[in-house]
Structures are given as structure tokens and as C-alpha cells.
Design a protein around this motif. Structure first.
Motif, PDB file in Angstrom:
ATOM      1  N   ARG A  12       0.822  -1.205   0.000  1.00 28.98           N
ATOM      2  CA  ARG A  12       0.000   0.000   0.000  1.00 28.98           C
ATOM      3  C   ARG A  12       0.864   1.266   0.000  1.00 28.98           C
ATOM      4  O   ARG A  12       0.551   2.238  -0.699  1.00 28.98           O
ATOM      5  CB  ARG A  12      -0.921   0.006   1.227  1.00 28.98           C
ATOM      6  CG  ARG A  12      -1.998  -1.067   1.192  1.00 28.98           C
ATOM      7  CD  ARG A  12      -2.954  -0.867   0.045  1.00 28.98           C
ATOM      8  NE  ARG A  12      -3.693   0.370   0.160  1.00 28.98           N
ATOM      9  CZ  ARG A  12      -4.460   0.883  -0.793  1.00 28.98           C
ATOM     10  NH1 ARG A  12      -4.546   0.274  -1.965  1.00 28.98           N
ATOM     11  NH2 ARG A  12      -5.104   2.015  -0.596  1.00 28.98           N
ATOM     12  N   GLU A  15       2.314   1.651  -3.480  1.00 29.72           N
ATOM     13  CA  GLU A  15       1.298   2.170  -4.401  1.00 29.72           C
ATOM     14  C   GLU A  15       1.065   3.661  -4.166  1.00 29.72           C
ATOM     15  O   GLU A  15       0.947   4.444  -5.124  1.00 29.72           O
ATOM     16  CB  GLU A  15      -0.008   1.401  -4.225  1.00 29.72           C
ATOM     17  CG  GLU A  15       0.046  -0.042  -4.709  1.00 29.72           C
ATOM     18  CD  GLU A  15      -1.262  -0.770  -4.474  1.00 29.72           C
ATOM     19  OE1 GLU A  15      -2.153  -0.197  -3.797  1.00 29.72           O
ATOM     20  OE2 GLU A  15      -1.404  -1.907  -4.959  1.00 29.72           O
ATOM     21  N   ARG A  16       0.999   4.051  -2.916  1.00 26.66           N
ATOM     22  CA  ARG A  16       0.762   5.467  -2.586  1.00 26.66           C
ATOM     23  C   ARG A  16       1.861   6.352  -3.149  1.00 26.66           C
ATOM     24  O   ARG A  16       1.582   7.388  -3.777  1.00 26.66           O
ATOM     25  CB  ARG A  16       0.686   5.633  -1.073  1.00 26.66           C
ATOM     26  CG  ARG A  16       0.729   7.075  -0.586  1.00 26.66           C
ATOM     27  CD  ARG A  16       0.820   7.141   0.924  1.00 26.66           C
ATOM     28  NE  ARG A  16       1.011   8.494   1.389  1.00 26.66           N
ATOM     29  CZ  ARG A  16       2.193   9.082   1.538  1.00 26.66           C
ATOM     30  NH1 ARG A  16       3.303   8.405   1.247  1.00 26.66           N
ATOM     31  NH2 ARG A  16       2.287  10.329   1.981  1.00 26.66           N
ATOM     32  N   ASP A  17       3.114   5.970  -2.951  1.00 29.03           N
ATOM     33  CA  ASP A  17       4.212   6.796  -3.434  1.00 29.03           C
ATOM     34  C   ASP A  17       4.255   6.846  -4.957  1.00 29.03           C
ATOM     35  O   ASP A  17       4.591   7.888  -5.545  1.00 29.03           O
ATOM     36  CB  ASP A  17       5.540   6.258  -2.894  1.00 29.03           C
ATOM     37  CG  ASP A  17       5.801   6.710  -1.472  1.00 29.03           C
ATOM     38  OD1 ASP A  17       4.852   7.211  -0.830  1.00 29.03           O
ATOM     39  OD2 ASP A  17       6.940   6.555  -0.988  1.00 29.03           O
ATOM     40  N   LEU A  18       3.904   5.738  -5.606  1.00 29.21           N
ATOM     41  CA  LEU A  18       3.890   5.733  -7.072  1.00 29.21           C
ATOM     42  C   LEU A  18       2.772   6.626  -7.603  1.00 29.21           C
ATOM     43  O   LEU A  18       2.964   7.350  -8.596  1.00 29.21           O
ATOM     44  CB  LEU A  18       3.718   4.296  -7.585  1.00 29.21           C
ATOM     45  CG  LEU A  18       4.905   3.357  -7.352  1.00 29.21           C
ATOM     46  CD1 LEU A  18       4.579   1.954  -7.857  1.00 29.21           C
ATOM     47  CD2 LEU A  18       6.160   3.879  -8.037  1.00 29.21           C
ATOM     48  N   VAL A  19       1.614   6.608  -6.956  1.00 25.57           N
ATOM     49  CA  VAL A  19       0.508   7.466  -7.380  1.00 25.57           C
ATOM     50  C   VAL A  19       0.870   8.937  -7.204  1.00 25.57           C
ATOM     51  O   VAL A  19       0.618   9.768  -8.080  1.00 25.57           O
ATOM     52  CB  VAL A  19      -0.770   7.120  -6.581  1.00 25.57           C
ATOM     53  CG1 VAL A  19      -1.861   8.165  -6.827  1.00 25.57           C
ATOM     54  CG2 VAL A  19      -1.287   5.743  -6.982  1.00 25.57           C
ATOM     55  N   LEU A  20       1.476   9.276  -6.070  1.00 21.68           N
ATOM     56  CA  LEU A  20       1.890  10.657  -5.836  1.00 21.68           C
ATOM     57  C   LEU A  20       2.939  11.097  -6.854  1.00 21.68           C
ATOM     58  O   LEU A  20       2.936  12.250  -7.310  1.00 21.68           O
ATOM     59  CB  LEU A  20       2.452  10.798  -4.415  1.00 21.68           C
ATOM     60  CG  LEU A  20       1.438  10.675  -3.274  1.00 21.68           C
ATOM     61  CD1 LEU A  20       2.147  10.743  -1.924  1.00 21.68           C
ATOM     62  CD2 LEU A  20       0.375  11.761  -3.371  1.00 21.68           C
ATOM     63  N   VAL A  22       3.236   9.994  -9.940  1.00 24.42           N
ATOM     64  CA  VAL A  22       2.563  10.180 -11.230  1.00 24.42           C
ATOM     65  C   VAL A  22       1.807  11.504 -11.253  1.00 24.42           C
ATOM     66  O   VAL A  22       1.758  12.194 -12.285  1.00 24.42           O
ATOM     67  CB  VAL A  22       1.615   9.000 -11.508  1.00 24.42           C
ATOM     68  CG1 VAL A  22       0.754   9.275 -12.732  1.00 24.42           C
ATOM     69  CG2 VAL A  22       2.409   7.716 -11.707  1.00 24.42           C
ATOM     70  N   ARG A  23       1.225  11.887 -10.118  1.00 27.91           N
ATOM     71  CA  ARG A  23       0.502  13.160 -10.062  1.00 27.91           C
ATOM     72  C   ARG A  23       1.450  14.346 -10.220  1.00 27.91           C
ATOM     73  O   ARG A  23       1.072  15.364 -10.807  1.00 27.91           O
ATOM     74  CB  ARG A  23      -0.255  13.268  -8.734  1.00 27.91           C
ATOM     75  CG  ARG A  23      -1.452  12.322  -8.635  1.00 27.91           C
ATOM     76  CD  ARG A  23      -2.124  12.440  -7.268  1.00 27.91           C
ATOM     77  NE  ARG A  23      -3.263  11.540  -7.159  1.00 27.91           N
ATOM     78  CZ  ARG A  23      -3.980  11.370  -6.050  1.00 27.91           C
ATOM     79  NH1 ARG A  23      -3.645  12.035  -4.946  1.00 27.91           N
ATOM     80  NH2 ARG A  23      -4.993  10.534  -6.027  1.00 27.91           N
ATOM     81  N   ARG A  25       4.038  15.076 -12.210  1.00 28.27           N
ATOM     82  CA  ARG A  25       4.790  14.662 -13.402  1.00 28.27           C
ATOM     83  C   ARG A  25       6.024  15.522 -13.632  1.00 28.27           C
ATOM     84  O   ARG A  25       7.016  15.057 -14.181  1.00 28.27           O
ATOM     85  CB  ARG A  25       3.878  14.706 -14.620  1.00 28.27           C
ATOM     86  CG  ARG A  25       2.771  13.657 -14.606  1.00 28.27           C
ATOM     87  CD  ARG A  25       1.965  13.690 -15.892  1.00 28.27           C
ATOM     88  NE  ARG A  25       0.924  12.676 -15.906  1.00 28.27           N
ATOM     89  CZ  ARG A  25      -0.293  12.844 -15.402  1.00 28.27           C
ATOM     90  NH1 ARG A  25      -0.608  14.009 -14.843  1.00 28.27           N
ATOM     91  NH2 ARG A  25      -1.192  11.878 -15.447  1.00 28.27           N
TER      92      ARG A  25
END
Length: 227
Positions: A12, A15-20, A22-23, A25
Motif C-alpha cells: 500500500r 502504491e501510494r508513493d507511485l501514485v503521488l 505520477v501526479r 509529473r
């Protein structure tokens, strides 16, 4: 926390760090752009002679990868420290070393992995001999995770400082030197037709050592910084 719970927390947080990432960019692209710009401008500013470029290419690409990694390190724990998430991580029943490893892995995926993808094209641009291109890519595959792991220690020690960038560089760069030496030397040895087993084994040893010790040291440094 038991095994499945710890594994779930690891996934989790990753996933959180990867989503942040991507946001954001713009910040995500900075290390890759730096890496590409250095490799692109070097032939224009120094020489375009293929033979001269081939002798310097490994060192130039390795230094560019090292500095690109260093460029993105300050954000590893900074946002979590500012919004209080880091304190919650320290209070979590999940082992802190595992959470640190998740964040370092996320950092490598958004920083080191794009460098690996760009390296084959830049190796052609820098006139790296065909026989040495695979060695260059392999050394970066083994070395860039070490850069992220070791860099995490420096970030953890300076995360509480408002202007810790210069101090971070002073702490981390000397520790990067052995990886840089063996990585660049392996490529040069391949181009000269010499065996590179020793250099690759040393890089593997650095990676195993960093995986074993760096998360523990980083977790301890984070506790010191928060206290």
C-alpha cells in the motif's frame, strides 16, 4: 504486526508513493531530463569524435545517473515529514525498515528505472562500443538501487533541516564513489576485451550490503530526525 499485515502495508505504501509521483509529473521527469540533457550536450560541448567519446562515455553516463538520482533524493521523505505522515510511519506497528524499503523502491522505480530505459539509446549516442552496452546497462541495473538505498540514509539524517540539500550531497557523494568506480570500470574493461566478473560481483556485493544495512540505518536516522 504479522507477516501478511506487514506485506500489505509495504504494498500500500509503495502504491501510494507511485501514485503521488505520477501526479507530480514535473518532478517525476526532472531526473530523466537531466540524464538525457547531460548525455546529449556532452558530445556537443567536448568532442564529437567517436573514439574519444567511447573512452569517456561510461564515466559520463554513470556520473549523469548518479547526479540525476541525487537530484531527486530530497523528496524521498520531505513531503511525509512536512504533513506528519512520517511520524505516523514511526508509530505504525509495521516494521519501520520495511516501510523505508517500500519508499526507496518507489524512488528507484520512478527515478532509476527510467534511466535504465533511456540508457541504450544514449549509449548509441555516446558511441559506446556495442559489446559494452549490455555491461553498461547491467552495471546501472545493479548500481542505481544502491544509490537510492544509500541516499535514503542521507535524506533521513537531513530531513529535519530546511536547507539540507548541500549537506545531503556532502554526506552521500563520498559513499557513491565506489559504485561509480566499479560501474564505469566494468564498461571500460568490456570495451577493452577484459573480463568484468570481478567488477560485477563487487556491484552485487554493494547491492546486497545496501539492502541489508541501509533500511536499518535509514529507520534509525529517521527516529533521530523526528525526535
Amino acid at each position: 504486526m504479522n507477516g501478511p499485515g506487514a506485506g500489505y502495508a509495504f504494498v500500500r505504501l509503495l502504491e501510494r508513493d507511485l501514485v503521488l509521483a505520477v501526479r507530480n509529473r514535473g518532478e517525476l521527469a526532472n531526473p530523466l531530463l537531466f540524464y538525457v540533457i547531460v548525455a546529449t550536450l556532452f558530445p556537443l560541448g567536448v568532442t564529437s569524435d567517436p573514439k574519444t567519446l567511447a573512452t569517456m562515455a561510461a564515466g559520463v553516463l554513470w556520473i549523469a545517473a548518479l547526479l540525476a538520482t541525487l537530484l531527486s533524493l530530497d523528496n524521498l521523505f520531505r513531503s511525509d515529514f512536512d504533513d506528519g505522515t512520517l511520524e505516523l510511519m514511526m508509530l505504525s506497528p509495521c516494521p519501520t525498515t520495511l516501510l523505508v524499503l517500500a519508499k526507496v523502491l518507489a524512488h528507484w522505480l520512478v527515478t532509476g528505472l527510467p534511466l535504465l530505459v533511456a540508457t541504450p539509446l544514449l549509449a548509441v549516442l555516446m558511441a559506446v562500443p556495442e559489446a559494452a552496452r549490455w555491461t553498461l546497462w547491467l552495471t546501472l541495473l545493479l548500481g542505481t538501487p544502491v544509490l537510492s538505498l544509500v541516499g535514503g540514509i542521507g535524506v533521513a539524517l537531513t530531513v529535519g533541516l530546511r536547507r539540507g540539500g548541500a549537506l545531503l550531497s556532502l554526506l552521500v557523494l563520498p559513499l557513491y564513489v565506489p559504485v561509480l568506480i566499479f560501474g564505469a570500470n566494468a564498461v571500460g574493461a568490456t570495451a577493452a576485451g577484459l573480463p568484468v566478473t570481478g567488477q560485477l560481483l563487487m556491484l552485487c556485493a554493494f547491492l546486497v550490503l545496501a539492502l541489508s544495512l541501509a533500511p536499518v540505518a535509514t529507520a534509525a536516522a529517521l527516529r533521530i530526525s523526528i525526535d
